[in-house]
Design an enzyme around this catalytic site. Structure first.
Site, PDB file in Angstrom:
ATOM      1  N   ARG A 166     -14.268  17.086 -13.834  1.00 31.78           N
ATOM      2  CA  ARG A 166     -15.622  18.361 -13.771  1.00 31.78           C
ATOM      3  C   ARG A 166     -16.454  17.590 -14.560  1.00 31.78           C
ATOM      4  NH1 ARG A 166     -17.363  23.278 -12.163  1.00 31.78           N
ATOM      5  NH2 ARG A 166     -17.574  24.618 -13.709  1.00 31.78           N
TER       6      ARG A 166
ATOM      7  N   ASP B  21     -22.554  27.241 -15.363  1.00 28.57           N
ATOM      8  CA  ASP B  21     -21.181  27.679 -15.638  1.00 28.57           C
ATOM      9  C   ASP B  21     -20.812  27.776 -16.959  1.00 28.57           C
ATOM     10  OD1 ASP B  21     -20.147  28.462 -13.185  1.00 28.57           O
ATOM     11  OD2 ASP B  21     -19.497  26.673 -12.632  1.00 28.57           O
TER      12      ASP B  21
ATOM     13  N   THR C 258     -17.058  20.910  -6.565  1.00 28.01           N
ATOM     14  CA  THR C 258     -18.262  21.676  -6.380  1.00 28.01           C
ATOM     15  C   THR C 258     -19.496  21.041  -6.793  1.00 28.01           C
ATOM     16  OG1 THR C 258     -18.805  23.927  -7.435  1.00 28.01           O
ATOM     17  CG2 THR C 258     -17.570  22.558  -8.646  1.00 28.01           C
TER      18      THR C 258
ATOM     19  N   ASN D 186     -21.617  23.618  -7.313  1.00 26.81           N
ATOM     20  CA  ASN D 186     -21.882  24.968  -7.948  1.00 26.81           C
ATOM     21  C   ASN D 186     -22.417  25.989  -6.855  1.00 26.81           C
ATOM     22  OD1 ASN D 186     -21.407  27.251  -9.775  1.00 26.81           O
ATOM     23  ND2 ASN D 186     -23.027  26.537 -11.143  1.00 26.81           N
TER      24      ASN D 186
ATOM     25  N   THR E 281     -18.863  25.039  -3.835  1.00 29.47           N
ATOM     26  CA  THR E 281     -17.529  24.593  -4.235  1.00 29.47           C
ATOM     27  C   THR E 281     -16.881  24.580  -2.577  1.00 29.47           C
ATOM     28  OG1 THR E 281     -17.697  25.963  -6.140  1.00 29.47           O
ATOM     29  CG2 THR E 281     -15.210  25.298  -5.193  1.00 29.47           C
TER      30      THR E 281
ATOM     31  N   SER F 201     -14.556  26.281 -15.496  1.00 27.51           N
ATOM     32  CA  SER F 201     -14.599  26.712 -14.013  1.00 27.51           C
ATOM     33  C   SER F 201     -13.782  27.471 -13.836  1.00 27.51           C
ATOM     34  CB  SER F 201     -14.303  25.297 -13.490  1.00 27.51           C
ATOM     35  OG  SER F 201     -14.129  25.361 -12.286  1.00 27.51           O
ATOM     36  N   SER F 202     -13.789  27.978 -12.421  1.00 28.49           N
ATOM     37  CA  SER F 202     -12.862  28.956 -11.972  1.00 28.49           C
ATOM     38  C   SER F 202     -11.925  28.440 -11.053  1.00 28.49           C
ATOM     39  CB  SER F 202     -13.365  30.264 -11.344  1.00 28.49           C
ATOM     40  OG  SER F 202     -14.064  31.169 -12.264  1.00 28.49           O
TER      41      SER F 202
HETATM   42  N1  GLY Z   1     -18.766  26.257 -10.098  1.00 24.15           N
HETATM   43  C1  GLY Z   1     -17.857  27.159  -9.708  1.00 24.15           C
HETATM   44  C2  GLY Z   1     -16.832  26.931 -10.631  1.00 24.15           C
HETATM   45  O1  GLY Z   1     -16.440  25.873 -11.047  1.00 24.15           O
HETATM   46  O2  GLY Z   1     -15.939  28.020 -10.962  1.00 24.15           O
END
Ligand code: GLY
Length: 566
Positions: free
Chosen positions: A99, A418, A394, A396, A376, A447-448
């Site tokens: 990340r 984020d 991603t 984003n 993503t 992040s999701s």
């Molecule tokens: N950028 C979307 C996520 O990481 O959730």
């Protein structure tokens, strides 16, 4: 929540995807030896070729990652970050967190104006919105530790695609055209994604010479080709000129982190997923733990009774996400508590016959938190030996910050959005957060992303993931429950209409054909509110059938990706 630019762009890409679905490419594939599924067909072929030449699933996944940076610029990337979940044939499970990080000079209120308002443009667009990229470091870490092939072999297909070009599909040409007004704000991007301001047409050859040179440097010098030297100089110079924050020190300090996989279980299956800095894995396991308390039969699919349980569960899951999830290097995340089956059982027992308003649902309290050992795109890979890899990566938004690094040819992420720039103020996905996800130097933004591998009898059964911001978690959750609870074959499980609730805003979003009038009325009577009809995720999944020893790959019909197997 106002429909964000991300949501609009995502919808347009999806519409193009539906067009391609009428003339399907390799959406569904069977294979006995290996499978690659990703959001762009040329990249899927790159991965397949690596597998066929004897590479393992990690080799193929890394090759796909670099190829997507060339052929799928809206989300594939060098300038972003992501997560990789790995299950090895020897039973080992592990994850790599690559990340992006906040730059060293970042501070909590850096995106607030003098009156305390969030500066939306500054956090969502241009150089100021970028976190320190992690993709190159993360992919190379995976290759060196778990791959079997030389970097030169794995990266060369991406260089060829960038240098020699490739024929633009109608989806990609249309997405460049759709984005033209945005690119016009950023000359370096306009130069790459248009012909002097005129849109590319489908079928034209699209070359990216600058990007080819950057990837050549990575081939030659490994991570130093990106984080040091000529290409790092280009990035840092552009940051300085245009109000960005990334410095040479940021680039040199960036390291991916290998972390133990987060493990849960669901009705005799093992869930192997991503720990924080993603919220995805924790949220997925918490949701599955709650649902496991319900008796769900295949005929319950899309019923109001099932959706009531699902939405009530999701409200708790996203309330917990907002309160408790952040980068564990900076904030103690109560992972054990959140993924505890007893906690889930208590939540399930609290459900009434009516919807509980989101403002009545609070995050769980964990009085003695245990210190834990965190546009993503997703791709799934499995090889002939049963090594499985699930990667979500991603920048984003679609095309990230919209800014290409001049001379280096890659797009920068806008991942700083984020973070929770201000407690309680929603980001572009409508997600709120607080202290856990406040901006701090070198912290990873929450992040999701939910790259996941489901095991059955200790063998890979499902490899799954999706883009879609806050809807990633619910897309992955529904594909898993479609397979396990509703006993759907993979193609159905992926294509079935999806629904979404994220606690705040307190509303149900759903896909076209997702809710019958009966179901909607029954949910209205229970007190639910309905939001947008929109596309929810783009799943790239593989299912393994042990009885046949065969793989099925399925690229979501909502998109224009492909499954390639042999
Ligand atoms: N950028 C979307 C996520 O990481 O959730």
């Amino acid at each position: 929540m106002q429909k964000s630019i991300f949501s609009k762009i995502f919808t347009i890409l999806i519409v193009f995807g539906y067009i391609s679905f009428i003339f399907p490419q390799q959406k569904l594939q069977k294979g006995a030896h290996g499978m690659v599924v990703c959001a762009e067909p040329l990249a899927a072929k790159v991965g397949l070729n690596i597998l066929k030449k004897g590479g393992n699933a990690v080799d193929a996944a890394v090759a796909v990652g670099f190829a997507l940076a060339v052929t799928y610029p809206s989300a594939g990337n060098l300038g972003g970050g992501g997560y990789m979940v790995i299950h090895l044939k020897n039973g080992k499970n592990t994850t790599i967190d690559f990340r992006e990080k906040a730059p060293l000079s970042a501070s909590r209120d850096m995106y607030l104006d003098s009156t305390g308002k969030v500066l939306v443009k500054k956090i969502q667009e241009s150089e100021s919105s970028s976190g320190v990229p992690g993709s190159v470091a993360g992919l190379l870490y995976a290759l060196e530790k778990y791959g079997t092939q030389k970097r030169e072999i794995i990266i060369q297909p991406a260089i060829n695609l960038a240098k020699n070009g490739f024929q633009l599909s109608s989806e990609t040409a249309n997405s460049f055209k759709y984005m033209l007004p945005e690119f016009k704000k950023f000359p370096t991007s306009l130069k790459v994604f248009s012909k002097n301001g005129e849109p590319y047409q489908a079928g034209e050859i699209f070359t990216q010479n600058q990007l080819a040179k950057t990837i050549e440097a990575v081939k030659k010098n490994g991570r130093d080709g990106f984080y040091k030297g000529e290409f790092a100089d280009l990035l840092v110079a552009q940051m300085k000129t245009n109000g960005g924050y990334i410095t040479h020190a940021d680039l040199e300090k960036y390291q991916p982190v290998e972390k133990d996989a987060l493990q849960g279980s669901y009705r005799a299956h093992t869930i192997i997923t991503m720990p924080p800095s993603s919220s995805g894995g924790v949220a997925l396991i918490e949701a599955l733990n709650i649902l496991e308390n319900a008796k769900i039969k295949p005929e319950d699919f899309a019923s109001s009774a099932y959706y009531h349980i699902l939405f009530q569960s999701l409200k708790h899951v996203y309330a917990d996400r907002a309160q408790h999830l952040g980068d564990p290097a900076f904030f103690t995340v109560p992972v054990t508590g959140l993924t505890d089956k007893l906690y889930a059982g208590k939540i399930f027992k609290s459900f009434k016959n009516k919807a509980t308003a989101s403002n009545k649902i609070k995050a769980g309290k964990f009085t003695a938190p245990v210190k834990e050992s965190e546009q993503t795109t997703h791709f799934s890979v499995i090889d002939k030996d049963g090594n499985a890899v699930s990667v979500t990566t991603t920048i984003n938004s679609s095309y990230g910050s919209k800014v290409i690094v001049e001379g280096a040819g890659y797009l920068l992420n806008n991942e700083m959005d984020d973070f929770s720039a201000k407690p309680g103020v929603p980001n572009q996905f409508g997600l709120v957060g607080g202290e856990a996800n406040a901006i701090q130097p070198e912290k990873r933004m929450l992040s999701s992303m939910t790259p996941t591998i489901v095991l059955k009898n200790n063998q890979p059964y499902l490899i799954v993931g999706s883009p879609g911001g806050s809807t990633i978690i619910t897309a992955v959750l529904q594909v898993i429950t479609n397979c396990i609870d509703f006993q759907m074959p993979l193609a159905k499980a992926v294509s079935a209409p999806r629904v979404h609730h994220q606690w705040l805003p307190d509303r149900i979003d759903f896909e076209k054909y997702g809710l019958s009038a009966d179901t909607k009325n029954a949910l209205l009577k229970k007190g639910y509110v309905f939001g947008e009809t929109r596309v929810l995720g783009l799943v790239e999944a593989i299912m393994y059938d042990a009885s046949e020893n065969s793989f099925t790959g399925c690229s979501d019909p909502r998109g224009s990706g492909a499954a390639e197997g042999y």
